[in-house]
Design a protein around this motif. Structure first.
Motif, mmCIF file in Angstrom:
data_model
loop_
_atom_site.group_PDB
_atom_site.id
_atom_site.type_symbol
_atom_site.label_atom_id
_atom_site.label_comp_id
_atom_site.label_asym_id
_atom_site.label_seq_id
_atom_site.Cartn_x
_atom_site.Cartn_y
_atom_site.Cartn_z
ATOM 1 N N PHE A 89 44.098 43.181 42.128
ATOM 2 C CA PHE A 89 45.101 42.731 43.472
ATOM 3 C C PHE A 89 46.204 41.974 42.527
ATOM 4 N N PHE A 90 47.397 42.200 43.107
ATOM 5 C CA PHE A 90 48.630 41.519 42.433
ATOM 6 C C PHE A 90 48.728 40.208 43.479
ATOM 7 N N LEU A 91 49.358 39.102 42.869
ATOM 8 C CA LEU A 91 49.782 38.083 43.741
ATOM 9 C C LEU A 91 51.238 37.701 43.173
ATOM 10 N N LYS A 92 52.173 37.723 44.306
ATOM 11 C CA LYS A 92 53.673 37.410 43.824
ATOM 12 C C LYS A 92 54.220 36.504 44.734
ATOM 13 N N THR A 93 54.941 35.575 43.837
ATOM 14 C CA THR A 93 55.681 34.474 44.641
ATOM 15 C C THR A 93 56.937 35.117 45.423
ATOM 16 N N GLN A 94 57.393 34.820 46.456
ATOM 17 C CA GLN A 94 58.193 35.472 47.415
ATOM 18 C C GLN A 94 59.192 34.375 47.919
ATOM 19 N N SER A 95 60.372 34.450 48.201
ATOM 20 C CA SER A 95 61.237 33.726 49.042
ATOM 21 C C SER A 95 60.902 33.421 50.429
ATOM 22 N N LYS A 96 61.254 32.511 51.055
ATOM 23 C CA LYS A 96 61.090 32.124 52.435
ATOM 24 C C LYS A 96 61.622 33.263 53.281
ATOM 25 N N ARG A 97 62.872 33.673 52.793
ATOM 26 C CA ARG A 97 63.432 35.005 53.663
ATOM 27 C C ARG A 97 62.630 36.144 53.372
ATOM 28 N N GLU A 98 62.048 36.441 52.238
ATOM 29 C CA GLU A 98 61.266 37.773 52.061
ATOM 30 C C GLU A 98 60.228 37.526 53.069
ATOM 31 N N VAL A 99 59.321 36.402 53.054
ATOM 32 C CA VAL A 99 58.177 36.240 53.874
ATOM 33 C C VAL A 99 58.668 36.447 55.287
ATOM 34 N N ARG A 100 59.660 35.851 55.775
ATOM 35 C CA ARG A 100 59.939 35.952 56.920
ATOM 36 C C ARG A 100 60.393 37.430 57.514
ATOM 37 N N PHE A 101 60.899 38.207 56.464
ATOM 38 C CA PHE A 101 61.052 39.830 56.778
ATOM 39 C C PHE A 101 60.108 40.126 56.912
ATOM 40 N N LEU A 102 59.004 40.159 56.101
ATOM 41 C CA LEU A 102 57.962 40.899 56.076
ATOM 42 C C LEU A 102 56.892 40.498 57.547
ATOM 43 N N LEU A 103 56.788 39.298 57.694
ATOM 44 C CA LEU A 103 56.255 38.839 59.057
ATOM 45 C C LEU A 103 57.053 39.331 60.324
ATOM 46 N N THR A 104 58.029 39.644 60.290
ATOM 47 C CA THR A 104 59.049 40.081 61.483
ATOM 48 C C THR A 104 58.616 41.664 61.733
ATOM 49 N N ASN A 105 58.582 42.104 60.323
ATOM 50 C CA ASN A 105 58.577 43.777 60.598
ATOM 51 C C ASN A 105 56.967 44.115 60.319
ATOM 52 N N LEU A 106 55.959 43.212 60.331
ATOM 53 C CA LEU A 106 54.758 43.361 60.195
ATOM 54 C C LEU A 106 54.126 44.527 61.220
ATOM 55 N N ARG A 107 54.456 44.602 62.367
ATOM 56 C CA ARG A 107 54.054 45.285 63.453
ATOM 57 C C ARG A 107 54.340 46.836 63.146
ATOM 58 N N ASN A 108 55.885 47.015 62.737
ATOM 59 C CA ASN A 108 56.237 48.140 62.363
ATOM 60 C C ASN A 108 55.360 48.810 61.045
ATOM 61 N N TYR A 109 55.024 47.965 60.213
ATOM 62 C CA TYR A 109 54.411 48.119 58.943
ATOM 63 C C TYR A 109 53.108 48.953 59.207
#
Length: 450
Positions: A137-157
């Motif tokens: 497993f990879f662990l990668k630090t992300q910006s708040k914007r990137e995390v918000r983008f992922l969570l916003t599009n999580l259902r589509n993903y």
């Protein structure tokens, strides 16, 4: 000197020492995060926090089906020196289950006694990259914007993975935030490594389908340094897949079309390869292996959004592997018995009638399964770890996945596009519109596969 001052001074000395070594050796690759490492304290806290976060999932069974609240679910756990927040925990736990991972195994990998590894790459990203000690497993630090983008599009993903279970998109397994006293909070994600297991990989590439700044100096011959090469380093080579080439072309089209709907660009096709051993070449065509691959691939009822469903085609549980040999023996016995009955000229009338009654129903079911298999662009997966990202060619085993899907084509990227058009006339650069980026990467795969 007071306690806190001594602690800060010690961290500064360690940071300077590590930075000096990196500059002196120009380090690239994987390095164990030992007690002298600048990230030792951080990764110890991450391990402790992730152990507790996964334990919370173990203690609270998943619902049969995900709901809207699960995508917004947040859990905060307080520890001695930090606090850890987990986002959309039930959703990612559901995805992990669909990939055949048990929570205990996931927990053990993230929080084992072995130190995390730091991956230092030639990427321009400012993120920090860590791997679990088993490199799974990879662990990668992300910006708040990137995390918000992922969570916003999580259902589509999640819906995309449900529709196309053999997608090449990187598998996100968790999103967290860690807050340490007197330090800036850090967001990080947990991902399945595309290059797992990597013990025999001979070359790694990060492909964007363009040419500007897409060459990097290879590692010296015989060196243990891990360098991720780029597009121009791959020129003159081909991904040799033979019969599996149409599948790859189609899946890259499907996945990049999805990313186009998210209005993103600058994602990469990760590619690595290793030679197939002779026993692997012969095993690929064996009857038992074919049965195993079919069992792993044709599971039409799988769904990452239904927690109680069977696993996504891609993993056969260890207990199923044991049962498989029994199934094969049973099938062979039945076949032999049928031949003996036929040879003696006699049949069991009850059994024959049952077969005649069940055959149309069975054929209809098989036809529907085949149609769904084709519609979801599934393939016969290799009998290997990490099968969703592994494709066996005629002579090589390839590891392929699509990563870094967080760059939105917004105002800044549009300005960058116009600047690069002036700076690099008649050259292919990374910053183009999502439709153009999608088309170009698909064309690269078309041109570099056989």
């Amino acid at each position: 000197m007071s306690g806190p001052s001594v602690s800060r001074h010690s961290r500064t000395v360690k940071r300077k020492r590590w930075g000096g070594l990196r500059q002196q050796w120009k380090l690239l690759g994987l390095f164990e995060i030992d007690q002298q490492h600048e990230f030792y304290s951080l990764t110890c806290m991450m391990k402790e926090g992730l152990f507790a976060a996964v334990q919370n999932t173990i203690d609270n069974p998943l619902p049969d089906e995900l709901c809207e609240d699960d995508y917004k679910f947040e859990v905060t756990q307080i520890h001695k020196d930090f606090r850890m927040e987990t986002y959309a925990g039930p959703v990612f736990a559901s995805l992990r289950r669909s990939l055949g991972m048990t929570e205990k195994r996931y927990q053990q990998s993230l929080s084992s006694e072995g130190s995390y590894l730091q991956f230092i790459s030639n990427s321009k990203s400012k993120a920090d990259f860590f791997l679990t000690n088993d490199k799974r497993f990879f662990l990668k630090t992300q910006s708040k914007r990137e995390v918000r983008f992922l969570l916003t599009n999580l259902r589509n993903y999640m819906e995309h993975l449900q529709k196309y279970p053999h997608s090449l998109l990187v598998k996100f397994l968790g999103v967290h935030r860690i807050k340490i006293a007197h330090q800036r909070m850090k967001y990080f994600i947990v991902m399945q490594s595309v290059f797992y297991p990597d013990d025999r990989i001979t070359a790694r590439y990060d492909i964007k389908g363009c040419e500007v700044s897409r060459w990097t100096a290879p590692a010296p011959e015989g060196s243990q340094i891990i360098v991720v090469l780029k597009d121009l380093n791959f020129e003159g080579q081909f991904i040799q897949l033979d019969q599996q080439r149409p599948w790859l072309l189609r899946q890259v089209e499907i996945d990049t079309a999805f990313l186009q709907t998210l209005n993103v660009l600058d994602y990469s096709l990760l590619l690595a390869h290793q030679p197939l051993h002779q026993d692997e070449l012969s095993q690929t065509h064996s009857f038992a292996t074919l049965i195993m691959r079919t069992k792993k691939s044709v599971n039409a009822t799988s769904s990452p959004t239904h927690a109680a469903s069977p696993t996504v085609p891609g993993v056969v549980a260890e207990e199923d592997s044991t049962l498989l040999s029994a199934e094969l023996n049973c099938a062979a016995t039945q076949c032999h018995t049928t031949e003996m009955h036929s040879g003696n000229g006699g049949t069991d009338s009850t059994s024959l009638e049952g077969d005649q009654i069940e055959q149309p129903s069975r054929m209809g079911t098989e036809s529907a399964d085949l149609q769904e298999f084709q519609a979801q662009n599934r393939r016969l997966l290799p009998n290997f770890k990490n099968p969703l990202h592994v494709i066996d060619g005629s002579e090589h085993r390839y590891f392929i996945g699509i990563i870094d899907i967080f760059t939105v084509y917004g105002f800044k990227k549009r300005l960058e596009h116009w600047w690069k058009r002036l700076r690099y006339p008649q050259q292919a650069f990374s910053t183009v519109s999502p439709p153009a980026y999608c088309h170009r990467l698909c064309q690269w795969v078309q041109d570099h596969t056989k």
